[in-house]
Design a protein around this motif. Structure first.
Motif, PDB file in Angstrom:
ATOM      1  N   PHE A 292     -55.040 -17.780  67.806  1.00  0.00           N
ATOM      2  CA  PHE A 292     -56.230 -17.291  68.499  1.00  0.00           C
ATOM      3  C   PHE A 292     -55.966 -15.842  68.893  1.00  0.00           C
ATOM      4  N   THR A 293     -56.588 -14.922  68.160  1.00  0.00           N
ATOM      5  CA  THR A 293     -56.251 -13.510  68.281  1.00  0.00           C
ATOM      6  C   THR A 293     -56.950 -12.804  69.428  1.00  0.00           C
ATOM      7  N   GLU A 294     -58.115 -13.304  69.847  1.00  0.00           N
ATOM      8  CA  GLU A 294     -58.869 -12.694  70.942  1.00  0.00           C
ATOM      9  C   GLU A 294     -59.341 -13.803  71.876  1.00  0.00           C
ATOM     10  N   PRO A 295     -58.455 -14.313  72.714  1.00  0.00           N
ATOM     11  CA  PRO A 295     -58.794 -15.494  73.519  1.00  0.00           C
ATOM     12  C   PRO A 295     -59.973 -15.246  74.457  1.00  0.00           C
ATOM     13  N   ALA A 296     -60.751 -16.312  74.670  1.00  0.00           N
ATOM     14  CA  ALA A 296     -61.781 -16.309  75.699  1.00  0.00           C
ATOM     15  C   ALA A 296     -61.115 -16.400  77.066  1.00  0.00           C
ATOM     16  N   PRO A 297     -61.840 -16.089  78.152  1.00  0.00           N
ATOM     17  CA  PRO A 297     -61.231 -16.201  79.490  1.00  0.00           C
ATOM     18  C   PRO A 297     -60.673 -17.586  79.783  1.00  0.00           C
ATOM     19  N   LEU A 298     -61.272 -18.618  79.184  1.00  0.00           N
ATOM     20  CA  LEU A 298     -60.794 -19.985  79.370  1.00  0.00           C
ATOM     21  C   LEU A 298     -60.993 -20.727  78.064  1.00  0.00           C
ATOM     22  N   ALA A 299     -59.955 -21.441  77.642  1.00  0.00           N
ATOM     23  CA  ALA A 299     -60.032 -22.227  76.409  1.00  0.00           C
ATOM     24  C   ALA A 299     -59.425 -23.593  76.656  1.00  0.00           C
ATOM     25  N   LEU A 300     -59.723 -24.503  75.745  1.00  0.00           N
ATOM     26  CA  LEU A 300     -59.254 -25.883  75.859  1.00  0.00           C
ATOM     27  C   LEU A 300     -58.757 -26.328  74.498  1.00  0.00           C
ATOM     28  N   ALA A 301     -57.649 -27.078  74.499  1.00  0.00           N
ATOM     29  CA  ALA A 301     -57.139 -27.682  73.272  1.00  0.00           C
ATOM     30  C   ALA A 301     -56.859 -29.151  73.557  1.00  0.00           C
ATOM     31  N   ALA A 302     -57.485 -30.038  72.789  1.00  0.00           N
ATOM     32  CA  ALA A 302     -57.316 -31.478  72.980  1.00  0.00           C
ATOM     33  C   ALA A 302     -56.693 -32.073  71.722  1.00  0.00           C
ATOM     34  N   ILE A 303     -55.646 -32.864  71.899  1.00  0.00           N
ATOM     35  CA  ILE A 303     -54.976 -33.508  70.773  1.00  0.00           C
ATOM     36  C   ILE A 303     -55.583 -34.899  70.617  1.00  0.00           C
ATOM     37  N   LEU A 304     -56.430 -35.037  69.620  1.00  0.00           N
ATOM     38  CA  LEU A 304     -57.143 -36.291  69.403  1.00  0.00           C
ATOM     39  C   LEU A 304     -56.309 -37.292  68.611  1.00  0.00           C
ATOM     40  N   ARG A 305     -55.400 -36.774  67.782  1.00  0.00           N
ATOM     41  CA  ARG A 305     -54.540 -37.639  66.997  1.00  0.00           C
ATOM     42  C   ARG A 305     -53.277 -36.873  66.630  1.00  0.00           C
ATOM     43  N   GLY A 306     -52.127 -37.507  66.753  1.00  0.00           N
ATOM     44  CA  GLY A 306     -50.873 -36.867  66.389  1.00  0.00           C
ATOM     45  C   GLY A 306     -50.286 -36.052  67.527  1.00  0.00           C
TER      46      GLY A 306
ATOM     47  N   LEU B 163     -54.984 -34.308  64.475  1.00  0.00           N
ATOM     48  CA  LEU B 163     -56.369 -33.892  64.700  1.00  0.00           C
ATOM     49  C   LEU B 163     -56.451 -33.187  66.045  1.00  0.00           C
ATOM     50  N   LEU B 164     -56.870 -31.950  65.994  1.00  0.00           N
ATOM     51  CA  LEU B 164     -56.940 -31.085  67.164  1.00  0.00           C
ATOM     52  C   LEU B 164     -58.346 -30.542  67.280  1.00  0.00           C
ATOM     53  N   VAL B 165     -58.872 -30.450  68.501  1.00  0.00           N
ATOM     54  CA  VAL B 165     -60.135 -29.758  68.721  1.00  0.00           C
ATOM     55  C   VAL B 165     -59.905 -28.716  69.804  1.00  0.00           C
ATOM     56  N   THR B 166     -60.417 -27.522  69.581  1.00  0.00           N
ATOM     57  CA  THR B 166     -60.307 -26.469  70.588  1.00  0.00           C
ATOM     58  C   THR B 166     -61.695 -25.909  70.868  1.00  0.00           C
ATOM     59  N   ALA B 167     -61.862 -25.372  72.058  1.00  0.00           N
ATOM     60  CA  ALA B 167     -63.141 -24.776  72.434  1.00  0.00           C
ATOM     61  C   ALA B 167     -62.890 -23.555  73.304  1.00  0.00           C
ATOM     62  N   ALA B 168     -63.687 -22.528  73.085  1.00  0.00           N
ATOM     63  CA  ALA B 168     -63.640 -21.329  73.912  1.00  0.00           C
ATOM     64  C   ALA B 168     -64.803 -21.376  74.898  1.00  0.00           C
ATOM     65  N   TYR B 169     -64.523 -21.082  76.162  1.00  0.00           N
ATOM     66  CA  TYR B 169     -65.554 -21.077  77.206  1.00  0.00           C
ATOM     67  C   TYR B 169     -65.759 -19.640  77.660  1.00  0.00           C
ATOM     68  N   ARG B 170     -66.936 -19.133  77.397  1.00  0.00           N
ATOM     69  CA  ARG B 170     -67.250 -17.753  77.768  1.00  0.00           C
ATOM     70  C   ARG B 170     -68.310 -17.759  78.857  1.00  0.00           C
ATOM     71  N   GLY B 171     -68.537 -16.618  79.462  1.00  0.00           N
ATOM     72  CA  GLY B 171     -69.508 -16.542  80.546  1.00  0.00           C
ATOM     73  C   GLY B 171     -68.852 -16.915  81.864  1.00  0.00           C
ATOM     74  N   GLY B 172     -69.699 -17.140  82.855  1.00  0.00           N
ATOM     75  CA  GLY B 172     -69.178 -17.502  84.171  1.00  0.00           C
ATOM     76  C   GLY B 172     -69.243 -16.365  85.159  1.00  0.00           C
TER      77      GLY B 172
ATOM     78  N   LEU C  53     -64.872 -40.442  71.729  1.00  0.00           N
ATOM     79  CA  LEU C  53     -66.198 -40.011  71.275  1.00  0.00           C
ATOM     80  C   LEU C  53     -66.121 -38.690  70.517  1.00  0.00           C
ATOM     81  N   ILE C  54     -65.306 -37.768  71.023  1.00  0.00           N
ATOM     82  CA  ILE C  54     -65.157 -36.472  70.362  1.00  0.00           C
ATOM     83  C   ILE C  54     -64.522 -36.656  68.988  1.00  0.00           C
ATOM     84  N   ALA C  55     -63.471 -37.482  68.910  1.00  0.00           N
ATOM     85  CA  ALA C  55     -62.815 -37.726  67.627  1.00  0.00           C
ATOM     86  C   ALA C  55     -63.782 -38.337  66.620  1.00  0.00           C
ATOM     87  N   ALA C  56     -64.596 -39.292  67.073  1.00  0.00           N
ATOM     88  CA  ALA C  56     -65.560 -39.929  66.173  1.00  0.00           C
ATOM     89  C   ALA C  56     -66.589 -38.919  65.675  1.00  0.00           C
ATOM     90  N   GLU C  57     -67.026 -38.001  66.544  1.00  0.00           N
ATOM     91  CA  GLU C  57     -68.018 -37.008  66.143  1.00  0.00           C
ATOM     92  C   GLU C  57     -67.418 -35.994  65.178  1.00  0.00           C
TER      93      GLU C  57
END
Length: 314
Positions: free
Chosen positions: A31-45, A123-132, A161-165
């Motif tokens: 992640f070369t230009e991180p958002a002020p807050l980010a999240l990483a969830a390990i759904l599998r592995g 299986l990994l999902v990440t999200a950037a949270y901007r604004g605030g 639910l996130i993994a299924a989606e």
């Protein structure tokens, strides 16, 4: 409304990135230009979070990491795996020229990295949270560079639910996942601030007090009201002296100082809106006199309202 509602009022997930390894590792996202807050969830592995400074952090299935940093960082299958994908500040994914192991298949389709259908893959999902804006500052200031919530039963059903989606390919998937990740952020923040090792934002734990919590909610519902210590004590059903002492002990600052800080945070965000004037913002946060408002804003925020507005709109 309460503190967390207000802190997150304008914070939204956008462009979640999904990554899975297929067959053989290595894999890695930089992640070369991180958002002020980010999240990483390990759904599998399993995975490793490698910050710019400090030691790598291991993440097992069901773990969720909150990342608050302005420096690039990597999430990968091992701490020393080279990043195969770069994610920029607009959440665009591009492949690097890092060598791939035989059998490690990668593709970039929109914001999805890899084939998420392999049940044996990570299986990994990440999200950037901007604004605030300024309203979110107390929350961000209360978080360390990396806050890891280990597998928690309260998060398990949402992660499922996130993994299924992620493993579906249906219309509206990005919107559904972003909304799920907004919900996950709130749940993870609750879990983190419930821990003994955390230091929540001012007033967060005071919400559990029936008297002071009620007052905090009233301040956030109606910050422009001409509050006094006496009127706040009346809301709490306590004497002025007892109320002021208890508020300061639970929140960490006197009631009117807390109110002023919150009003100035609200004002800082309102001043960023095109067409806002110092007089109109002053009135909205409870000041009939724009000069008194300007003096309070400069004392709390370090710059005049005009300088803050002009800098934001430049």
């Amino acid at each position: 409304m309460d503190l967390l509602d207000d802190y997150l009022a304008d914070v939204r997930a956008r462009g979640a990135v999904f990554c899975s390894t297929v067959s053989a590792p290595p894999w890695g996202l930089r992640f070369t230009e991180p958002a002020p807050l980010a999240l990483a969830a390990i759904l599998r592995g399993e995975a490793w979070l490698v910050p710019a400074e400090g030691k790598p952090v291991g993440l097992r299935q069901g773990s969720v990491a909150l990342i608050r940093t302005q420096w690039p960082y990597t999430v990968s299958d091992r701490p020393d795996s080279p990043p195969r994908v770069l994610v920029d500040g607009d959440d665009r994914c591009t492949l690097t020229d890092a060598p791939a192991e035989p059998g490690s298949l990668w593709s970039v389709v929109g914001r999805t990295v890899g084939d998420t259908t392999d049940a044996g893959s990570d299986l990994l999902v990440t999200a950037a949270y901007r604004g605030g804006g300024a309203l979110c500052e107390p929350l961000l200031d209360a978080l360390p560079q990396t806050a890891v919530v280990r597998p928690d039963p309260s998060l398990a059903s949402l992660l499922d639910l996130i993994a299924a989606e992620v493993e579906r390919d249906e219309p509206g998937q990005q919107v559904v996942l972003d909304r799920f990740l907004d919900l996950l952020l709130v749940r993870v923040l609750r879990a983190w601030f419930a821990g003994a090792e955390s230091t929540p934002p001012p007033g967060y734990r005071a919400l559990a007090d029936p008297h002071i919590g009620h007052v905090l909610r009233r301040l956030h519902e109606d910050p422009a009201r001409p509050w006094t210590v006496a009127s706040l004590a009346g809301e709490a059903g306590m004497s002025r002296t007892t109320f002021a002492r208890r508020f300061s002990a639970l929140v960490g600052r006197p009631p009117l100082a807390y109110l002023t800080d919150w009003r100035m945070a609200l004002a800082a965000d309102q001043l960023r809106v095109q067409g806002a004037t110092v007089q109109s913002v002053a009135r909205d946060v409870g000041y009939a006199d724009p000069f008194a408002f300007s003096a309070a804003f400069k004392r709390v925020r370090g710059v005049s309202p005009t300088s803050h507005r002009d800098g934001a709109l430049r």
